[in-house]
Design an enzyme around this catalytic site. Structure first.
Site, PDB file in Angstrom:
ATOM      1  N   ASN A 155       8.191  -4.699   2.812  1.00  0.00           N
ATOM      2  CA  ASN A 155       6.753  -4.889   3.001  1.00  0.00           C
ATOM      3  C   ASN A 155       6.187  -4.069   4.158  1.00  0.00           C
ATOM      4  OD1 ASN A 155       7.897  -8.040   2.378  1.00  0.00           O
ATOM      5  ND2 ASN A 155       6.608  -6.962   0.901  1.00  0.00           N
ATOM      6  N   ARG A 188       3.171   0.721   8.918  1.00  0.00           N
ATOM      7  CA  ARG A 188       2.064  -0.189   8.611  1.00  0.00           C
ATOM      8  C   ARG A 188       2.577  -1.420   7.869  1.00  0.00           C
ATOM      9  NH1 ARG A 188      -1.490   2.034   4.969  1.00  0.00           N
ATOM     10  NH2 ARG A 188      -0.025   3.749   4.664  1.00  0.00           N
ATOM     11  N   VAL A 189       2.066  -2.568   8.278  1.00  0.00           N
ATOM     12  CA  VAL A 189       2.528  -3.820   7.697  1.00  0.00           C
ATOM     13  C   VAL A 189       1.652  -4.159   6.506  1.00  0.00           C
ATOM     14  CG1 VAL A 189       2.876  -6.258   8.124  1.00  0.00           C
ATOM     15  CG2 VAL A 189       3.306  -4.611   9.934  1.00  0.00           C
ATOM     16  N   CYS A 190       2.281  -4.582   5.411  1.00  0.00           N
ATOM     17  CA  CYS A 190       1.526  -4.928   4.209  1.00  0.00           C
ATOM     18  C   CYS A 190       1.725  -6.408   3.919  1.00  0.00           C
ATOM     19  CB  CYS A 190       2.005  -4.074   3.049  1.00  0.00           C
ATOM     20  SG  CYS A 190       1.257  -4.502   1.488  1.00  0.00           S
ATOM     21  N   ILE A 191       0.907  -7.231   4.511  1.00  0.00           N
ATOM     22  CA  ILE A 191       0.936  -8.647   4.136  1.00  0.00           C
ATOM     23  C   ILE A 191      -0.483  -9.081   3.795  1.00  0.00           C
ATOM     24  CG2 ILE A 191       3.024  -9.422   5.302  1.00  0.00           C
ATOM     25  CD1 ILE A 191       1.354 -10.275   7.630  1.00  0.00           C
TER      26      ILE A 191
END
Lengths: 168, 559
Positions: free
Chosen positions: A81, A87-90
């Site tokens: 993720n 870059r964080v994808c949540i």
């Protein structure tokens, strides 16, 4: 009176300094600019990221908390993720309008009720339990699903790297 | 470092070129002629001029901005590239009068533009900066003054030139500087708003609204300018391609500003009509913190149908983006409006102050009527304390038939009305209320009179058995009873009055008081039977007589 975004960020900073959640440190890089924060996240215990200390950068929009901040790890990460650039994808970091992966329900999106603390806690739980449905990093997602041992090895290498230890 | 190297190199080159020219020609004029005729030398000179402009720019930036933030710098570079591309496009249109002076003017335009952008970014940053010193204010104000003077000068120059020599490239400059001056106005307004806001301790809630409308007006002006410019250019030259991108962006931001205003108005309207104000008790029950801004709520808090409470101002900003509850994501537009169990069914006929109609749940006593956010002028509720609201089970007031014209039917939602309409309605309502007050006073006087009558009757009735024994008193009573003049008058008016009274006063207070006095009288009389009857009776008679006289006097006076 300063802008409402600034006041809220100051309030959150104070809150995080007074009662910091376990394993998380966060605050503005420079107290003259409250819209750029740095956070240190320790890898959750009992996972392949245990023991690591992962630095990340949080960028807040001028209309925070109406829009979500952006979060990016500034160390090397290998996780389903997290994009390869960190870059964080949540889902709670996505405004209800945009849906990069096309699967998130609006119930788990950003709302002003969320906070830096909640974001960081979600990131910790994301480190513990990757969601291989959303492939921000497809290689990592595939490896997580099919070759867990290899994944754990890479994670361990990253942990040692963040601690400044030579890889075994 | 790179800049320093470039500066040194160009300076060295210039020195070499000039030195070479002077070395070859030995005299001033011939060397100048040599320089201007040699293309490589001229190239070096242009490079030197360019470097000089950059150096001056840096100096001015140091003076007016100090260190640029990375975001500002990025923004500046990005916009500069666009501007340079567009300038090159503009060159193609005016290739006939292409000369160094022309390039110099465009460079100057770019240079000034860059400072406008930086000033804009700086003023936007004001709101996000924790500390703003006096240096900041001095810098911004002097910069704005300088830039606006420069803009005015160039607009004036372009105007004079166009008037005297006909249309030329000066048209473009005049137009560009007009756009810049509008930008200055926008920056100045923002600066003033932020500066006022930073002086105040409490958050200034209408600031966002003012900013919204400023944005709309400024963008509208810009769109007009662009359209005018394109029209003029198409007529005189050709399609000004270089103006299309900024024009498109301006139109987009105008549309966005317009949408923002519409959404904001809708949010305000929804909040005023659909959601009740939170009462202090509800605020205390929740932990009194607005989850949006993380600050305490004292007043101006709104309760959503899902019982979550937020600052009205915070909620409005959120509703501009999304119509859901921030906490539980209930879609507030689809959710039914909160029920209004206490609202009397005939409120629309109305005596309740209009300001309270939207929030049915809130007890009027606790809610300051003033916190209806701007837009719909709150109607002062003069009637709240004087006229008790009609009773739920009452039939519609029959007095409409005789007393005065019935009030106009109230529209479903006050928030839909414009301020002018509200004001007109207010005037109307006021007259109605005054008329009602007058009526009520009359009713009060009549009721007093009838109570007196009742008293008299009761005394008479109570005394009847005795009167049969005592003929003298009986005759006396019969003589006194019909004697007062006004009583027939009273009886005449009463049938008219009674229906009206039943609507307002009768069920609440007066009947009970009147019956109380009557029973009191009965008790008095029955007790007096055992004691000295005659004395007592005469005394009460005299008292009643006196009272009646006074009341009637008052009544006729008021009449």
């Amino acid at each position: 009176m300063a802008g409402s975004a600034l006041r809220r960020l100051m309030a959150e900073y104070k809150q995080l300094t007074l009662n910091p959640p376990e394993g998380i440190i966060a605050g503005p890089i420079n107290e003259e600019n409250f819209f750029e924060w740095e956070a240190l996240i320790t890898g959750p215990e009992g996972t392949c990221f245990e023991g690591g200390i992962f630095p990340a950068k949080l960028l807040f929009p001028p209309d925070y908390p109406l829009s979500p901040p952006k979060m990016q790890f500034i160390c090397e990460m290998f996780h389903p993720n997290i994009y390869s650039d960190g870059r964080v994808c949540i889902s709670i970091l996505h405004a209800p309008g945009d849906d990069p992966m096309g699967y998130e329900s609006s119930a788990e999106r950003w709302s002003p009720v969320q906070s830096v603390e909640k974001i960081l806690l979600s990131v910790v739980s994301m480190l513990a339990e990757p969601n291989d449905e959303s492939g921000a990093n497809v290689d990592a997602a595939k490896m997580w699903r099919e070759d867990r041992e290899q994944f754990n090895k890479i994670a361990e290498k990253l942990v040692r790297k963040t601690l400044g230890l030579p890889s075994p | 470092m790179k800049a320093l190297v470039a500066t040194v190199i160009s300076l060295a080159l210039t020195t070499v070129v000039i030195g070479n020219a002077y070395y070859q020609k030995k005299q001033f004029y011939p060397s100048i002629v040599y320089l201007t005729n040699s293309n490589p030398s001229m190239a070096v000179m242009y490079l030197q001029a360019f470097i000089l402009v950059l150096l001056i720019g840096k100096l001015l930036r140091k003076i007016f901005f100090g260190q640029l933030r990375p975001a500002e710098f990025e923004h500046l570079i990005e916009r500069s590239w666009y501007a340079i591309t567009e300038t090159c496009l503009a060159f193609t249109v005016f290739r006939d009068d292409f000369n160094p002076k022309f390039i110099a003017l465009f460079t100057l335009l770019l240079f000034l533009k860059a400072f406008h952008w930086l000033a804009e970014d700086r003023v936007d940053y004001m709101e996000r900066s924790p500390v703003i010193g006096w240096l900041f204010h001095v810098r911004i104000l002097s910069l704005l003054m300088l830039l606006s003077h420069a803009d005015f000068y160039f607009i004036h120059h372009a105007y004079q030139f166009t008037i005297s020599k006909g249309p030329s490239v000066q048209l473009v400059f005049g137009f560009e500087y007009s756009i810049l001056i509008i930008m200055i106005v926008n920056i100045l307004i923002k600066y003033v708003l932020h500066a006022i806001d930073s002086r105040w301790e409490a958050p200034w809630e209408s600031k966002t609204a003012v900013l919204l409308y400023t944005e709309l007006a400024i963008n509208f002006l810009k769109v007009l300018l662009y359209i005018g410019f394109v029209a003029v250019m198409v007529r005189i030259y050709t399609l000004p391609l270089f103006a299309f991108r900024p024009m498109y962006e301006t139109m987009r931001s105008f549309k966005k500003a317009y949408n923002d205003v519409v959404l904001s108005r809708r949010a305000i309207r929804n909040m005023n009509t659909l959601y009740p104000d939170a009462t202090p008790a509800e605020l205390a029950a929740a932990d009194n913190e607005c989850i949006i801004c993380r600050e305490e709520m004292h007043s101006g808090a709104k309760k959503l149908p899902c019982n979550h409470i937020f600052h009205a101002a915070c909620l409005r900003l959120w509703f501009q983006r999304q119509q859901t509850c921030p906490t539980c994501r209930l879609n507030v537009l689809r959710a039914p409006a909160p029920e209004q169990p206490h609202a009397p069914p005939n409120v629309p006929h109305g005596n309740a102050p209009p300001g309270n109609v939207p929030h049915g749940n809130a007890p009027p006593g606790n809610v300051p009527p003033g916190n209806v956010p701007h837009g719909n002028a709150p109607v002062p509720p003069p009637a709240a304390n004087i006229v008790p609201p009609p009773f739920p089970n009452m039939p519609p007031p029959p007095m409409m038939a005789w007393g005065m014209p019935p009030p106009p039917p109230r529209p479903a939602s006050l928030a839909n009305l414009s301020t002018a309409e509200l004001q007109r309605m207010e005037g109307h309502e006021r007259r109605n209320i005054e008329a009602r007050l007058q009526l009520l006073r009359e009713i009060q006087a009549m009721l007093d009179a009838s109570v007196l009558l009742m008293q008299q009757y009761s005394t008479v009735v109570a005394n009847l058995p005795q009167n049969s024994a005592n003929v003298a008193t009986q005759t006396e009573i019969f003589r006194t009873e019909p004697s007062p003049e006004p009583s027939p008058v009273k009886v005449k008016t009463e049938p008219d009055v009674v229906p009206t009274t039943s609507n307002y006063k009768q069920p609440a207070a007066t009947p009970s008081t009147s019956t109380a006095t009557v029973t009191e009288d009965f008790e008095d009389v029955s007790s007096s039977e055992t004691t000295n009857l005659n004395v007592k009776r005469e005394k009460t008679d005299a008292d009643a007589e006196e009272l009646r006289r006074r009341r009637l006097q008052k009544f006729t006076m008021e009449k």
